[in-house]
Design a protein around this motif. Sequence first.
Motif, PDB file in Angstrom:
ATOM      1  N   PHE A 152       0.792  -1.223   0.000  1.00  0.00           N
ATOM      2  CA  PHE A 152       0.000   0.000   0.000  1.00  0.00           C
ATOM      3  C   PHE A 152       0.830   1.281   0.000  1.00  0.00           C
ATOM      4  N   PHE A 166       0.726   6.034  -3.480  1.00  0.00           N
ATOM      5  CA  PHE A 166       0.447   6.483  -4.852  1.00  0.00           C
ATOM      6  C   PHE A 166      -0.151   5.372  -5.718  1.00  0.00           C
ATOM      7  N   PRO A 221      -2.255  -2.726  -5.123  1.00  0.00           N
ATOM      8  CA  PRO A 221      -2.891  -3.532  -4.071  1.00  0.00           C
ATOM      9  C   PRO A 221      -4.407  -3.679  -4.279  1.00  0.00           C
ATOM     10  N   ASN A 243       5.619  -8.079  -5.950  1.00  0.00           N
ATOM     11  CA  ASN A 243       6.682  -7.986  -4.944  1.00  0.00           C
ATOM     12  C   ASN A 243       7.353  -9.332  -4.945  1.00  0.00           C
ATOM     13  N   ARG A 273       6.793   4.035   1.872  1.00  0.00           N
ATOM     14  CA  ARG A 273       7.748   3.037   1.367  1.00  0.00           C
ATOM     15  C   ARG A 273       8.410   2.266   2.512  1.00  0.00           C
TER      16      ARG A 273
HETATM   17 FE1  SF4 Z   1       2.593  -0.560  -5.710  1.00  0.00          FE
HETATM   18 FE2  SF4 Z   1       4.938  -1.770  -5.581  1.00  0.00          FE
HETATM   19 FE3  SF4 Z   1       4.137  -0.175  -3.608  1.00  0.00          FE
HETATM   20 FE4  SF4 Z   1       2.974  -2.522  -3.980  1.00  0.00          FE
HETATM   21  S1  SF4 Z   1       5.098  -2.143  -3.368  1.00  0.00           S
HETATM   22  S2  SF4 Z   1       1.929  -0.608  -3.538  1.00  0.00           S
HETATM   23  S3  SF4 Z   1       3.011  -2.674  -6.204  1.00  0.00           S
HETATM   24  S4  SF4 Z   1       4.617   0.432  -5.737  1.00  0.00           S
END
Ligand code: SF4
Length: 487
Positions: free
Chosen positions: A190, A193, A197, A232, A309
Amino acid sequence: MEQNATPETISREAAHEAGPPRTVSRKVFVKTYGCQMNVYDSQRMADALAAEGYVPTEAMEEADLVLLNTCHIREKAAEKVYSELGRIRQLKEARARQGRETVIGVAGCVAQAEGHEILRRAPAVDLVIGPQTYHRLPSVVARARRGQKVVETDYAVEDKFEHLPAPGKRAVRSRGVTAFLTVQEGCDKFCTFCVVPYTRGAEVSRPVAQIVAEAERLAAAGVRELTLLGQNVNAWHGEGADGREWGLGELLFRLAEVPGIERLRYTTSHPRDMDDALIAAHRDLPKLMPYLHLPVQAGSDRILKAMNRRHTAEEYLRLIDRIRAARPDIAMSGDFIVGFPGETEEDFEQTMRIVRAVGYAQAFSFKYSARPGTPGAEMEEQVPEAVKDARLQRLQALLSEQQQAFAQGLVGATIDLLLEKPGRQAGQLVGRSPWLQPVVVDEKAGAIGDIVRVRVERAGPNSLFAVPVPGSGLGRDGASALGEEHA
Ligand code: SF4
Ligand code: SAH
Ligand code: F3S
């Protein structure tokens, strides 16, 4: 051992291998947008439809079934689908005047995200099918052919991989000596941006036995390089053959044992899931190619936090130090977003700083696109388009400079090259370097599927040009002729 083909799919596939079925065959045209997982899914959908007598065509106007496998990641990607649907509607009308029916289907992430809205905006569409329900595609198509409008966007409860027919040998051969193999799907991260998900659902790992069985099938049909896919991919985990919990590192070691598989890659990784075993695989597993796509998105800790992140810039840099200590020649690749809400000039400078600190062999960079339903879209301080444009230009200039420098640094190097396909010009073959750049050689270097030793002579803007190394025993007759630059 568990197989990924049920008796039913085996017999269907056998029917496919025996050639077109007795009934009149229909044609299917599939257009794929977005990421590699969509490429893989399109192949699996074609495999499922082949078992129903659908033959793939490259000409949309010939197709009885037109399927768009769509991407929702940025607004532009989603809007492209609607403009394409406008064109397809005209085609459907033209075919109808000749008494031919056309079923129009929308699959992929736009299908999942927009569902019924697609039928409202594009009434010519007959079926909408989300990525969680592809195993139901044949029945969905059959219902659409009977005149029903069908929208299937449930999240999977059953194992969709188990129900998808495995690819037939002929289909695999037609796709070449490199193949994608999905090992993990969905995302629980999640990032604020991102739509993934919501469109791909929660993280699911495929069981080891299913993955190994598919790898063996692909290898038996001539595949020599596998790229493991997952939103992932390094979050993949499962019970290993030894009864222990495996991560992607252990899985890679297992796949390296599959006869015929000579090269392994994986994408896309999240920095939070790079564990020690995976880093060790880069040190100890020669078949694992020295290339890593490890997106960081931004260099400012404030923005990384707002993006959710869940790591800092410094943690990312230290991680790359560890990876490079394990595999010094590894090429780094990444994704970047400029103009995330609240990004100041100073934040953007931090992105430039991290790019300079890492030195990327390849990278993808995007302007932030506000996506409905994501937290980022609700944030204040959206960055003006003109500011995003200017930042993207600066970032791309730096990234392309690094990419060129990396390619130039390979001139003179001797590399083992997997020959993949004919080049754009007669007399050429193309493969990928261990670092994923296209490499052009004379066709006398070997046959498609061979791994040949070559020396890089020259780096063009998008490809390397190489000649076989005489006497290496890997090339055919050591002939050397430089191909012309790609247009
Ligand atoms: Fe999107 Fe990758 Fe973040 Fe998952 S890890 S929410 S796929 S950018
Ligand atoms: N699972 C991968 C990325 C999937 S999307 C990962 O976690 O890295 C591929 C890339 O598209 C992302 O890495 C990001 O750089 C970009 N992207 C995703 N959502 C975006 C958005 N709303 N606007 C602009 N770029 C976006
Ligand atoms: Fe696009 Fe879906 Fe892939 S949104 S990037 S097709 S996971």
